[in-house]
Design an enzyme around this catalytic site. Structure first.
Site, PDB file in Angstrom:
ATOM      1  N   PRO A   1       0.974  -1.389   0.004  1.00  0.00           N
ATOM      2  CA  PRO A   1      -0.173  -0.178   0.209  1.00  0.00           C
ATOM      3  C   PRO A   1       0.614   1.017   0.149  1.00  0.00           C
ATOM      4  O   PRO A   1       1.859   2.034   1.535  1.00  0.00           O
ATOM      5  CB  PRO A   1       0.017  -0.075   1.463  1.00  0.00           C
ATOM      6  CG  PRO A   1       0.531  -0.934   2.216  1.00  0.00           C
ATOM      7  CD  PRO A   1       0.541  -2.193   1.127  1.00  0.00           C
ATOM      8  N   GLY A   2       0.213   2.420  -0.613  1.00  0.00           N
ATOM      9  CA  GLY A   2       1.525   3.522  -0.599  1.00  0.00           C
ATOM     10  C   GLY A   2      -0.283   4.971  -0.263  1.00  0.00           C
ATOM     11  O   GLY A   2       0.527   5.505   0.556  1.00  0.00           O
ATOM     12  N   ARG A   3      -0.741   5.021  -0.905  1.00  0.00           N
ATOM     13  CA  ARG A   3      -2.007   5.387  -0.799  1.00  0.00           C
ATOM     14  C   ARG A   3      -2.279   5.540   0.090  1.00  0.00           C
ATOM     15  O   ARG A   3      -2.428   6.670   1.144  1.00  0.00           O
ATOM     16  CB  ARG A   3      -2.760   6.128  -1.984  1.00  0.00           C
ATOM     17  CG  ARG A   3      -3.694   7.133  -1.963  1.00  0.00           C
ATOM     18  CD  ARG A   3      -4.482   7.346  -3.221  1.00  0.00           C
ATOM     19  NE  ARG A   3      -4.340   6.893  -4.638  1.00  0.00           N
ATOM     20  CZ  ARG A   3      -4.085   7.469  -5.408  1.00  0.00           C
ATOM     21  NH1 ARG A   3      -3.978   8.712  -5.487  1.00  0.00           N
ATOM     22  NH2 ARG A   3      -3.694   6.581  -6.650  1.00  0.00           N
TER      23      ARG A   3
ATOM     24  N   ARG B   1      -2.481  16.439  -9.948  1.00  0.00           N
ATOM     25  CA  ARG B   1      -3.017  15.153 -10.105  1.00  0.00           C
ATOM     26  C   ARG B   1      -4.912  16.141 -10.391  1.00  0.00           C
ATOM     27  O   ARG B   1      -4.939  15.301 -11.443  1.00  0.00           O
ATOM     28  CB  ARG B   1      -3.380  14.806  -8.494  1.00  0.00           C
ATOM     29  CG  ARG B   1      -2.275  14.041  -8.015  1.00  0.00           C
ATOM     30  CD  ARG B   1      -2.603  13.406  -6.949  1.00  0.00           C
ATOM     31  NE  ARG B   1      -3.046  11.955  -6.900  1.00  0.00           N
ATOM     32  CZ  ARG B   1      -4.409  11.611  -7.366  1.00  0.00           C
ATOM     33  NH1 ARG B   1      -4.858  12.898  -6.394  1.00  0.00           N
ATOM     34  NH2 ARG B   1      -4.814  10.831  -7.807  1.00  0.00           N
TER      35      ARG B   1
ATOM     36  N   TYR C   1      -5.351  13.876 -13.513  1.00  0.00           N
ATOM     37  CA  TYR C   1      -6.709  12.721 -13.457  1.00  0.00           C
ATOM     38  C   TYR C   1      -7.619  13.491 -12.570  1.00  0.00           C
ATOM     39  O   TYR C   1      -8.963  12.685 -12.530  1.00  0.00           O
ATOM     40  CB  TYR C   1      -5.529  11.674 -12.399  1.00  0.00           C
ATOM     41  CG  TYR C   1      -4.687  10.718 -12.117  1.00  0.00           C
ATOM     42  CD1 TYR C   1      -4.125  10.839 -13.145  1.00  0.00           C
ATOM     43  CD2 TYR C   1      -3.668  11.888 -11.014  1.00  0.00           C
ATOM     44  CE1 TYR C   1      -2.876   9.852 -13.148  1.00  0.00           C
ATOM     45  CE2 TYR C   1      -2.285  11.540 -10.811  1.00  0.00           C
ATOM     46  CZ  TYR C   1      -2.010  10.562 -11.714  1.00  0.00           C
ATOM     47  OH  TYR C   1      -0.738  10.264 -12.327  1.00  0.00           O
TER      48      TYR C   1
ATOM     49  N   CYS D   1       2.207  29.623 -16.026  1.00  0.00           N
ATOM     50  CA  CYS D   1       1.624  30.390 -17.170  1.00  0.00           C
ATOM     51  C   CYS D   1       0.638  29.292 -18.318  1.00  0.00           C
ATOM     52  O   CYS D   1       1.310  29.041 -18.994  1.00  0.00           O
ATOM     53  CB  CYS D   1       2.968  31.190 -18.014  1.00  0.00           C
ATOM     54  SG  CYS D   1       3.876  32.196 -16.865  1.00  0.00           S
TER      55      CYS D   1
ATOM     56  N   TYR E   1       1.073  10.920  -4.385  1.00  0.00           N
ATOM     57  CA  TYR E   1       1.452  11.198  -4.458  1.00  0.00           C
ATOM     58  C   TYR E   1       1.607  13.224  -5.729  1.00  0.00           C
ATOM     59  O   TYR E   1       0.925  13.383  -6.532  1.00  0.00           O
ATOM     60  CB  TYR E   1       0.478  11.025  -5.874  1.00  0.00           C
ATOM     61  CG  TYR E   1       0.495   9.057  -5.983  1.00  0.00           C
ATOM     62  CD1 TYR E   1       1.857   8.505  -6.382  1.00  0.00           C
ATOM     63  CD2 TYR E   1      -0.366   8.841  -5.426  1.00  0.00           C
ATOM     64  CE1 TYR E   1       2.219   7.208  -6.757  1.00  0.00           C
ATOM     65  CE2 TYR E   1      -0.004   7.103  -4.937  1.00  0.00           C
ATOM     66  CZ  TYR E   1       1.087   6.067  -5.782  1.00  0.00           C
ATOM     67  OH  TYR E   1       0.536   5.114  -5.143  1.00  0.00           O
TER      68      TYR E   1
END
Ligand code: LLP
Length: 438
Positions: free
Chosen positions: A290-292, A329, A333, A360, A388
Site C-alpha cells: 500500500p502507498g496512498r 493530479r 487525473y 503560465c 503522489y
C-alpha cells in the site's frame, strides 16, 4: 472533513499534529507540504495488525512512489515495515537512509542494468521481474555476481478495476507484467524455475490505485491463486509467496467511503483462504504494497492566497502561490480535493470559488469549492495531498519544490528542504563560447 490529528483550535485555525497551520506557514513559508506523523504511523500499524491477526505469514511493504525521503524511510524502519522502490532514485534514497536492504522490494517495468546491479549488490529482498528482456539481463548479472537472486514475477491478471484509466494496471491492455490469459506468465515462470541463478519465490500483481471498492482485488486474488494451482499441476512448482500490490483508496472528498484497512484485510484473507482451500494449496506468504492509504490522508498542502478575481455572473477565481508544479493530479487525473481556509477554519464556507495556480497556463486546481469569504493573504489548506503530490512535483516555470514538514505533538520538523532559486540553476551549464563577464 478533518483527517488524522487535524482539528480547529481556539483561534479558529486549522491545527495538524498539534501545530497551528498559520504558524507553520509563517515559519516555513508556502506552498508547504505538511505531513501528520501520527497518522502515518497509525496507518502502518493498522495494516500490520489487521494482517497479522488474520494471516501471520505476511509482509507489509510501503510503496515508496507515493512519498519518499530519508526521514520517511527511517519512520518505516521504526514501524517494522518493508519498502517497495521502483527506481534507482528510490533505491538510493532507501540505502542512504540506512534502510535494511533485506526489507526492500525492487519494481519497475523497464529496469535498467544500473538499477539491477544496484539491487543485486545491495542484496535487496526481492526483485519483481516484469518481462523476459529484464529476466535475461538479470540472469547475466546474477551469474556474474556468482549468486542467485530472489525474484517474484509480475503478472497481469486481466481484470478491469473501476478507477481512472491512467491508474489502472491489471487489465490485459497494459505495459506491465506477464500476461496470464495467453499463457505467457506460465511459460516464462516455468523456464525461470529451472534456472540455477534464480530463486523464484512467487508472483506479484497490482491491479490499480485509488480503488474505492474491493471487487477488483477480490477477482485478482482468485485469478492469482488459480495461477498458483496451475503451476503446481503443470510443472510441480509450489509458490512460496504471493504479492497483491497496493491500491486501497482514500478520502479525497467527504463523501468518499473507502473500505477501512480491516475491511480490506477481511476480504483479502477471506478470499485467499477460500481459494487456497478450493485448490488444496499450501498457504503462501502474503505480501502487499500500500502507498496512498498509508500517506495520502496524512498530507496537507498550505498555500497563500493572492489575487481574487471575480467575474460577475461567471466565477470567482482564488489564486494561490503554487499549482501544477506541486500538485499535477487535478490536471492528470481530474482529481478533486477538499479545501478550507486554515486561518478562517471556524467560519461558514459560503462562497463558491475556483482555486487556480500561478503557472503560465490555465492550471485550475480545485474547481467549484466553497470557502469563507476569501481575501489575499488567507491560508488555503488542501487535504489528502500526502500521496503522489510531493512525489510528482516538477520545476515547471522554474518553481522550486516546496518544503515538507513533519508535524507531531506540537513539533514541526523539516524533512525535505524547500529548493532555493540557486538550486534551480545549479545543474545549468553555460558553454564556454557564451561566457562573457556578467
Ligand atoms: N505496487 C505497485 C507495483 C504499484 O505500481 C503501485 C502504484 C503501488 C504498489 C501502490 O499503489 P497505491 O496503494 O498507492 O494505490 N500517480 C497516480 C498513482 C499511480 C500509482 C502507481 N502504482 C496518482 O497520483 O493517483
Amino acid at each position: 472533513m478533518l483527517l488524522g490529528t487535524q482539528r480547529v483550535n481556539e483561534e479558529g485555525h486549522l491545527e495538524i499534529g498539534g501545530c497551528d497551520a498559520v504558524a507553520l506557514a509563517r515559519e516555513f513559508g508556502t506552498p508547504l507540504y505538511v505531513m501528520d506523523e501520527a497518522l502515518i504511523r497509525a496507518n502502518c500499524r493498522a495494516y500490520k495488525r489487521a494482517f497479522a491477526e488474520r494471516y501471520p505469514n505476511n509482509e507489509v511493504s510501503y510503496a515508496g512512489k507515493a512519498f519518499l525521503c530519508t526521514a520517511m524511510c527511517a519512520l518505516l524502519e521504526e514501524e517494522g515495515m518493508c519498502l517497495d522502490v521502483a527506481s534507482a532514485g528510490e533505491l538510493h534514497t532507501a540505502l542512504r537512509a540506512g534502510f535494511p536492504p533485506e526489507r526492500l522490494f525492487l519494481h519497475g517495468n523497464n529496469k535498467s542494468r544500473l538499477e539491477l546491479e544496484m539491487a543485486i549488490s545491495a542484496g535487496v529482498h526481492r526483485i519483481i521481474v516484469d518481462n523476459e528482456y529484464e529476466l535475461e539481463m538479470l540472469i547475466a548479472l546474477a551469474e556474474r555476481a556468482g549468486r542467485p537472486v530472489d525474484v517474484l514475477f509480475r503478472i497481469t491478471p486481466g481484470i478491469d478495476p473501476h478507477t481512472h484509466e491512467r491508474i489502472r494496471t491489471g487489465q490485459v491492455d497494459t505495459k506491465f507484467g506477464l500476461e496470464v490469459q495467453n499463457g505467457q506468465a506460465a511459460r516464462v515462470i516455468e523456464r525461470a524455475v529451472a534456472h540455477p541463478f534464480l530463486r523464484v519465490r512467487g508472483t506479484h500483481f497490482h491491479v490499480g490505485s485509488q480503488l474505492l471498492d474491493l471487487e477488483a482485488h477480490r477477482q485478482a486474488i482468485e485469478i492469482g491463486v488459480d495461477l498458483l494451482a496451475q503451476f503446481r499441476d503443470d510443472i510441480g512448482y509450489i509458490a512460496e509467496e504471493m504479492n497483491i500490490g497496493g491500491g486501497l483508496g482514500i478520502r479525497y472528498l467527504s463523501h468518499h467511503e473507502p473500505p477501512s484497512i480491516s475491511e480490506y484485510a477481511d476480504m483479502v484473507i477471506g478470499t485467499l483462504k477460500a481459494c487456497l482451500q478450493a485448490h488444496n494449496l499450501p498457504a503462501p506468504k502474503l505480501q502487499q504494497e500500500p502507498g496512498r492509504s498509508i500517506v495520502g490522508e496524512a498530507g496537507t498542502t498550505l498555500y497563500t492566497v493572492g489575487a481574487v478575481k471575480e467575474i460577475p455572473g461567471v466565477r470567482t477565481y482564488v489564486t494561490v502561490d503554487g499549482g501544477l508544479s506541486d500538485n499535477p493530479r487535478p490536471a492528470l487525473y481530474d482529481a478533486r480535493y477538499e479545501v478550507l481556509l486554515a486561518n478562517k477554519a471556524n467560519r461558514p464556507a459560503e462562497r463558491l470559488v475556483t482555486v487556480a495556480g500561478k503557472h503560465c497556463e490555465t492550471d485550475t486546481l480545485f474547481p467549484d469549492v466553497t470557502v469563507p469569504d476569501p481575501a489575499p493573504g488567507d491560508l488555503l489548506a488542501v487535504q489528502s495531498t500526502g500521496a503522489y503530490n510531493y512525489a510528482m512535483a516538477s520545476n515547471y516555470n522554474r518553481f522550486p519544490h516546496p518544503a515538507v514538514v513533519l508535524v507531531h505533538d506540537g513539533q514541526a520538523e523539516v524533512i525535505v528542504e524547500r529548493q532555493t532559486l540557486d538550486d534551480l540553476v545549479s545543474k545549468d551549464v553555460l558553454p564556454r563560447r557564451f561566457a562573457r563577464p556578467r
